[in-house]
Design an enzyme around this catalytic site. Structure first.
Site: not given
Ligand code: CO
Length: 211
Positions: A42, A44, A46, A98, A101
């Protein structure tokens, strides 16, 4: 100092530190790239692949998009997959989602995110529909979205197995090994949720006979 200027100055320090520890560090990487892993994760911020697996430059070939999707018309992802499998000859392909998400949560809502995001999120809504009975039975919304995160990863691993790129590599070389993982933002731990390897069978409809 502006925020982006800090990135550049930290980069200079990092490069210097690397050279201090190993004067050959960059020289070794310039001409050769032999990663053992392709990571589909992803976007993302993090979930940084190299950091959470403590891997170095050169070790993982990386593709990231919202909610780590493997879409069979996505020329970007398929090019990365083709190059990783047929040229870099990676031994493992990892789809890593994750919990928590945002893309997965957004797909569970009825909100209009406007054209292009609606198009992307539709792929996750389709995963929900495939597992609707199980998901609708989970009362807690957080738990339901986390289960969809796991199912979405499993489905994306399956989508890899449906490609002729993977099936041809299995036939000729017996690899790559496909892995579905989910990263937990709360404790930093990765949980494996699915695996498919050469010799395993998927829905007959998706298996090519004449590769
Ligand atoms: Co995500």
């Amino acid at each position: 100092m502006k925020s982006y200027e800090k990135l550049l100055s930290v980069n200079k320090k990092w490069a210097g530190d690397k050279l201090n520890t190993d004067p050959e560090f960059f020289k070794k990487l310039v001409n050769v790239q032999t990663p053992e892993f392709l990571w589909i994760g992803c976007s993302d911020s993090r979930v940084p692949p190299n950091e959470i697996t403590q891997t170095q430059p050169g070790e993982i070939f990386i593709h990231r998009n919202i909610a780590n999707l493997v879409v069979n018309t996505d020329v970007n992802l398929l090019s990365v997959l083709d190059y990783a499998v047929n040229h870099l000859k990676v031994k493992h392909v990892i789809v890593c989602g994750h919990y928590g998400c945002g893309g997965v949560k957004a797909s569970m809502s009825q909100n209009d995110f406007k054209l292009v995001l609606n198009m992307w999120l539709r792929n996750i809504k389709d995963v929900y529909r495939l597992h609707k009975t199980e998901l609708d039975n989970i009362a807690d919304e957080e738990q339901r979205s986390n289960r969809l995160v796991e199912l979405n990863v499993q489905e994306q691993v399956m989508n890899l197995a449906k490609t002729s790129i993977i099936q041809r590599a299995w036939k000729n070389n017996n690899y790559p090994y496909l892995h579905g993982w989910v990263y937990d933002l709360h404790d930093g731990i990765i949980k494996p949720v699915s695996e498919i390897k050469a010799g395993d069978h998927i829905d007959r409809l998706y298996e090519f006979d004449d590769l």
